[in-house]
Write an enzyme that holds these catalytic residues in place. Structure first.
Site, PDB file in Angstrom:
ATOM      1  N   ARG A   1      67.277  52.844  36.145  1.00  0.00           N
ATOM      2  CA  ARG A   1      67.091  51.551  35.476  1.00  0.00           C
ATOM      3  C   ARG A   1      65.719  51.461  34.822  1.00  0.00           C
ATOM      4  O   ARG A   1      65.489  50.678  33.921  1.00  0.00           O
ATOM      5  CB  ARG A   1      67.278  50.409  36.473  1.00  0.00           C
TER       6      ARG A   1
ATOM      7  N   ALA B   1      46.223  41.649  49.463  1.00  0.00           N
ATOM      8  CA  ALA B   1      47.185  40.876  48.689  1.00  0.00           C
ATOM      9  C   ALA B   1      47.508  41.534  47.348  1.00  0.00           C
ATOM     10  O   ALA B   1      48.665  41.873  47.075  1.00  0.00           O
ATOM     11  CB  ALA B   1      46.661  39.461  48.489  1.00  0.00           C
TER      12      ALA B   1
ATOM     13  N   ASP C   1      41.717  51.387  52.837  1.00  0.00           N
ATOM     14  CA  ASP C   1      41.353  50.043  53.291  1.00  0.00           C
ATOM     15  C   ASP C   1      40.564  50.155  54.595  1.00  0.00           C
ATOM     16  O   ASP C   1      40.845  51.019  55.423  1.00  0.00           O
ATOM     17  CB  ASP C   1      42.599  49.170  53.519  1.00  0.00           C
TER      18      ASP C   1
ATOM     19  N   ARG D   1      49.963  35.784  51.975  1.00  0.00           N
ATOM     20  CA  ARG D   1      49.846  36.406  50.647  1.00  0.00           C
ATOM     21  C   ARG D   1      49.977  37.921  50.644  1.00  0.00           C
ATOM     22  O   ARG D   1      50.197  38.514  49.596  1.00  0.00           O
ATOM     23  CB  ARG D   1      48.506  36.023  50.009  1.00  0.00           C
TER      24      ARG D   1
ATOM     25  N   ASP E   1      38.212  43.125  47.572  1.00  0.00           N
ATOM     26  CA  ASP E   1      37.824  41.721  47.573  1.00  0.00           C
ATOM     27  C   ASP E   1      36.314  41.592  47.434  1.00  0.00           C
ATOM     28  O   ASP E   1      35.743  40.591  47.811  1.00  0.00           O
ATOM     29  CB  ASP E   1      38.293  41.049  48.873  1.00  0.00           C
ATOM     30  N   ASN E   2      35.653  42.620  46.920  1.00  0.00           N
ATOM     31  CA  ASN E   2      34.192  42.509  46.838  1.00  0.00           C
ATOM     32  C   ASN E   2      33.633  43.247  45.628  1.00  0.00           C
ATOM     33  O   ASN E   2      34.180  44.236  45.156  1.00  0.00           O
ATOM     34  CB  ASN E   2      33.545  43.006  48.139  1.00  0.00           C
TER      35      ASN E   2
ATOM     36  N   CYS F   1      30.040  45.633  31.435  1.00  0.00           N
ATOM     37  CA  CYS F   1      29.948  44.896  30.172  1.00  0.00           C
ATOM     38  C   CYS F   1      30.292  43.427  30.433  1.00  0.00           C
ATOM     39  O   CYS F   1      29.776  42.522  29.786  1.00  0.00           O
ATOM     40  CB  CYS F   1      30.901  45.474  29.138  1.00  0.00           C
TER      41      CYS F   1
ATOM     42  N   CYS G   1      38.280  34.362  48.514  1.00  0.00           N
ATOM     43  CA  CYS G   1      39.472  33.753  49.104  1.00  0.00           C
ATOM     44  C   CYS G   1      39.121  32.977  50.378  1.00  0.00           C
ATOM     45  O   CYS G   1      39.871  32.109  50.797  1.00  0.00           O
ATOM     46  CB  CYS G   1      40.506  34.820  49.421  1.00  0.00           C
TER      47      CYS G   1
HETATM   48 ZN   LIG Z   1      30.101  48.905  30.060  1.00  0.00          ZN
END
Ligand SMILES: [Zn+2]
Length: 340
Positions: free
Chosen positions: A11, A38, A59, A70, A129-130, A173, A187
């Site tokens: 599919r 999450a 992790d 979540r 998360d950081n 940037c 969070c």
């Molecule tokens: Zn850059």
């Protein structure tokens, strides 16, 4: 006649821009998902289903009950047993797709181990998360000319930007320097609507498929989506003049020693974290925005208890953490509290 693998994915390969050739490229690819919570968990699940041949799952944290609203890969027994997220994620993903390689790494990614942990990857997806880890990933990606996808979700909003070395723009940037600890919403301070990181994870997985088969955008854009109010922005971010990473090729986060010094205090199941260049923290501000766990506050420190751990944070950024069991979990708790 289709091979068995081709049948499984038919599919997907029916979609002309992917086709059988694209599907085989997915099967030959290695993608690392750094952070299996999450957004990372949602991305990893969809990439496993899509037939990415080798998934590396990194992790440093353990599954907790307040992750479950979540973090779609985990269930109540993972939280009860406080399983390492990378291992729990790998176990669940093997039930989703037994035909691909899934390699968990329970580790705090830093400049000293990133080469080893991400060896052989064709693409890295940000499930962190950081900010510190994202700057490190950005440097590593340009040092090795490997694409990565920046993904973030907090509150009701998400952001996503593919980064495609050797060409900018890159994360620096957008954000030239890491903001001081305690400034960014996380969070734990702003909360997060459960489906938002899952939606961002699905978008990241789509971008990952495009990048692996060579169908990524020629000029990657920053996407910012406010799901709560349905505001969608596409931003053509310019390459920032003098950007150290994508213009000058200086990789200060990759070359730095780990950003904070974490030491174990023997015999007490206790860790001390002394951040580098932290300056002073506004403890009242940090205490006022912390929504998890019990906290007590004095003039010189705040103490926060959560999930069997106790953290005492001082105004100079130093912290003592008891009950974490291992260093990565102590560091993760610290980062959540100070918003690093
Ligand atoms: Zn850059």
């Amino acid at each position: 006649m289709l091979a068995a693998d081709d049948h499984r994915y038919r599919r997907q390969s029916l979609f002309p821009p992917i086709g059988l050739a694209g599907q085989r490229r997915l099967g030959a690819a290695t993608v690392a998902v750094v952070g299996c919570g999450a957004t990372g968990g949602a991305t990893a699940q969809l990439l496993a289903r899509a037939g990415i041949g080798r998934l590396v799952m990194v992790d440093r944290d353990l599954v907790a009950e307040d992750n479950l609203h979540r973090q779609v890969l985990f269930n109540e027994s993972d939280a009860r047993e406080m399983r390492p997220k990378a291992e729990a994620a790998a176990a669940h993903l093997r039930e989703v797709n037994s035909q691909i390689k899934i390699e968990p790494a329970v580790a705090h990614l830093h400049a000293g181990n990133i080469d080893e942990l991400l060896a052989g990857t064709d693409l890295v997806v940000d499930g962190t998360d950081n900010v510190a880890t994202r700057f490190l990933l950005n440097d590593w990606a340009f040092a090795n000319t490997i694409p990565w996808i920046y993904v973030g979700a907090v509150g009701g909003e998400g952001m996503l930007m593919p980064v495609a070395p050797p060409h900018g723009p890159c994360l620096r940037c957008l954000l030239p320097e890491p903001p001081p600890p305690g400034v960014l919403a996380t969070c734990d301070t702003a909360g997060v609507v459960g489906p938002v990181p899952a939606a961002m994870g699905a978008m990241a997985a789509t971008e990952a498929i495009k990048l692996v088969i060579g169908a990524g955008e020629r000029e990657p854009r920053l996407r910012s989506i406010d799901f709560w109010h349905w505001r969608v922005h596409t931003i053509a971010l310019p390459v920032r003049q003098g950007c150290p990473t994508c213009v000058e090729g200086r990789f200060e986060f990759l070359e730095a020693q780990p950003g904070s010094r974490l030491t174990e205090i023997c015999g007490r199941d206790s860790y001390q974290i002394v951040p580098r260049d932290c300056g002073s923290l506004d403890l009242a501000w940090i205490a006022s925005r912390w929504k998890g766990g019990n906290q007590t506050r004095s003039k010189s420190f705040i103490r926060i208890e959560e999930g069997g751990m106790r953290l005492v944070l001082f105004a100079d950024g130093r912290a003592l953490i008891e009950g974490a069991g291992e260093a990565g979990r102590a560091q993760a708790f610290y980062d959540r509290v100070v918003g690093a």
